[in-house]
Write a protein that holds these residues in place. Structure first.
Motif, PDB file in Angstrom:
ATOM      1  N   ASN A 223       0.829  -1.209   0.000  1.00  0.00           N
ATOM      2  CA  ASN A 223       0.000   0.000   0.000  1.00  0.00           C
ATOM      3  C   ASN A 223       0.864   1.260   0.000  1.00  0.00           C
ATOM      4  O   ASN A 223       0.533   2.258  -0.650  1.00  0.00           O
ATOM      5  N   LYS A 224       1.972   1.193   0.723  1.00  0.00           N
ATOM      6  CA  LYS A 224       2.892   2.330   0.757  1.00  0.00           C
ATOM      7  C   LYS A 224       3.479   2.581  -0.630  1.00  0.00           C
ATOM      8  O   LYS A 224       3.600   3.735  -1.071  1.00  0.00           O
ATOM      9  N   LEU A 225       3.829   1.499  -1.314  1.00  0.00           N
ATOM     10  CA  LEU A 225       4.367   1.624  -2.676  1.00  0.00           C
ATOM     11  C   LEU A 225       3.344   2.260  -3.615  1.00  0.00           C
ATOM     12  O   LEU A 225       3.642   3.193  -4.355  1.00  0.00           O
ATOM     13  N   VAL A 226       2.139   1.721  -3.581  1.00  0.00           N
ATOM     14  CA  VAL A 226       1.082   2.196  -4.486  1.00  0.00           C
ATOM     15  C   VAL A 226       0.711   3.640  -4.186  1.00  0.00           C
ATOM     16  O   VAL A 226       0.594   4.476  -5.089  1.00  0.00           O
ATOM     17  N   ASP A 227       0.532   3.960  -2.909  1.00  0.00           N
ATOM     18  CA  ASP A 227       0.092   5.300  -2.516  1.00  0.00           C
ATOM     19  C   ASP A 227       1.152   6.370  -2.775  1.00  0.00           C
ATOM     20  O   ASP A 227       0.833   7.531  -3.003  1.00  0.00           O
ATOM     21  N   SER A 228       2.415   5.975  -2.745  1.00  0.00           N
ATOM     22  CA  SER A 228       3.487   6.954  -2.909  1.00  0.00           C
ATOM     23  C   SER A 228       3.553   7.513  -4.327  1.00  0.00           C
ATOM     24  O   SER A 228       4.026   8.627  -4.537  1.00  0.00           O
ATOM     25  N   ARG A 229       3.086   6.718  -5.311  1.00  0.00           N
ATOM     26  CA  ARG A 229       3.183   7.092  -6.734  1.00  0.00           C
ATOM     27  C   ARG A 229       4.636   7.275  -7.173  1.00  0.00           C
ATOM     28  O   ARG A 229       4.897   7.845  -8.238  1.00  0.00           O
ATOM     29  N   TYR A 230       5.564   6.813  -6.352  1.00  0.00           N
ATOM     30  CA  TYR A 230       6.983   6.922  -6.708  1.00  0.00           C
ATOM     31  C   TYR A 230       7.312   6.002  -7.876  1.00  0.00           C
ATOM     32  O   TYR A 230       8.081   6.354  -8.765  1.00  0.00           O
TER      33      TYR A 230
END
Length: 279
Positions: A223-230
Motif C-alpha cells: 500500500n505504501k508503494l502504491v500510494d506513494s506514486r513513486y
C-alpha cells in the motif's frame, strides 16, 4: 626398462594423476562450499573480478562513457579497467543488427554494452548467455509476435533483445526520471538469465528476488508503494515488470529510493551487489 618396471611406473603415474584430480575436486568443492557460506552471511560473492589479461577501449570511447555514465565516473581507476574489459568482452560475444536502415556504429555498441556492464558489474557472470543478439530499430517498431508496436522487448526463445534507438537515447536524456528503456529491458534479460543457473551471482539474485517478492505481499508495504506514486503503475503489471521498474529507480534516483523504501532498496542492492546510493 623391463616390462614389470614399466608396468610399475605406469601404475604410479596413473595413481598420481588420480590423486591430483581428487585433490583438485576436493579443493574446488571446498571453495564452493566456503563461498556459499560466505554469501549466506554477506550476500555477495567471495570475488567478482578475476582476469588474466585486461582488454581496453580507446581513449575516445572512454570519454564517451565518462560523459554518459555517472556510474563509471564513481569507479576507481582499477574498477574502470575492469569495466572496460567487460565492455569489450560483452560486445565481442553479442551480435548487433540494425533494422529499417539503422546503422550500428561503434558508439551504438558502446552505449548498449555499457548499460549491460553497469547492471552486471557486481556479478561474477556478466555475459548473459540467454542473450545472443541485439536488434536496433531507429524508432518504435511493429512486433509480428504479438502484433503491437514496441519501444523494446526481450525474446528469450530467439535470445534477442530489441530496442528503438530513439527511445533508448531518451532513457538517458533525463537522469532522474526513473524511465530508462535500456536498463528496463536488460533487467528482463538478467532476471531470466538467473533461472536454472548455479553460479553464485545467480543464486544471490534469485534469493534476494524471492525476498523482494515476499516483501511485496505485505499489505502495508504494498500500500505504501502504491500510494506513494513513486513507482509508475506499470510496475505492478507482473513480477518481471516490478523488478525492472524498481531497478530503474535504484539507478536513476538511488538516494530517494533508499530514503523512502529502504527494505526494497536493500534487496535490489543485494541482487546487483552494488550500492548506488553509497557515494
Amino acid at each position: 626398462m623391463g616390462e614389470e618396471e614399466f608396468s610399475f611406473v605406469f601404475v604410479v603415474i596413473v595413481l598420481g594423476i588420480l590423486l591430483i584430480s581428487l585433490i583438485v575436486i576436493i579443493v574446488v568443492k571446498s571453495i564452493t562450499l566456503i563461498e556459499y557460506i560466505y554469501s549466506y552471511f554477506y550476500k555477495k560473492p567471495l570475488y567478482t573480478h578475476l582476469y588474466f589479461r585486461l582488454k581496453k577501449i580507446s581513449p575516445q570511447h572512454q570519454e564517451f562513457i565518462k560523459q554518459r555514465f555517472p556510474f563509471y565516473n564513481r569507479l576507481n581507476r582499477r574498477q574502470q579497467s575492469f569495466f572496460q574489459h567487460r565492455l569489450v568482452t560483452f560486445i565481442a560475444h553479442k551480435s548487433f543488427e540494425g533494422r529499417d536502415e539503422f546503422e550500428v556504429t561503434d558508439e551504438v555498441k558502446i552505449y548498449i554494452g555499457a548499460t549491460a556492464v553497469m547492471l552486471t558489474f557486481g556479478m561474477r557472470n556478466f555475459l548473459l548467455k540467454r542473450l545472443s543478439k541485439i536488434i536496433i530499430y531507429p524508432d518504435i517498431y511493429y512486433s509480428t509476435i504479438n502484433e503491437v508496436h514496441h519501444k523494446g522487448e526481450f525474446n528469450p526463445q530467439l535470445k534477442a533483445l530489441v530496442f528503438s534507438w530513439k527511445d533508448f537515447l531518451q532513457g538517458y536524456e533525463t537522469a532522474n526520471d526513473n524511465l530508462n528503456l535500456g536498463i528496463h529491458e536488460f533487467m528482463h534479460v538478467i532476471h531470466l538469465n538467473t533461472y536454472n543457473h548455479k553460479n553464485i551471482s545467480a543464486v544471490i539474485f534469485r534469493d534476494a528476488n524471492k525476498e523482494l517478492e515476499d516483501l511485496l505481499k505485505q499489505d502495508h508495504l504494498r500500500n505504501k508503494l502504491v500510494d506513494s506514486r513513486y513507482f509508475r503503475d506499470y510496475a505492478f503489471t507482473n513480477r518481471f515488470e516490478f523488478l525492472a521498474v524498481l531497478v530503474e529507480s535504484f539507478i536513476e534516483s538511488p538516494l530517494l529510493f533508499k530514503q523512502n523504501f529502504p527494505e526494497f532498496y536493500k534487496k535490489i542492492k543485494e541482487m546487483l551487489n552494488y550500492n548506488f546510493a553509497g557515494y
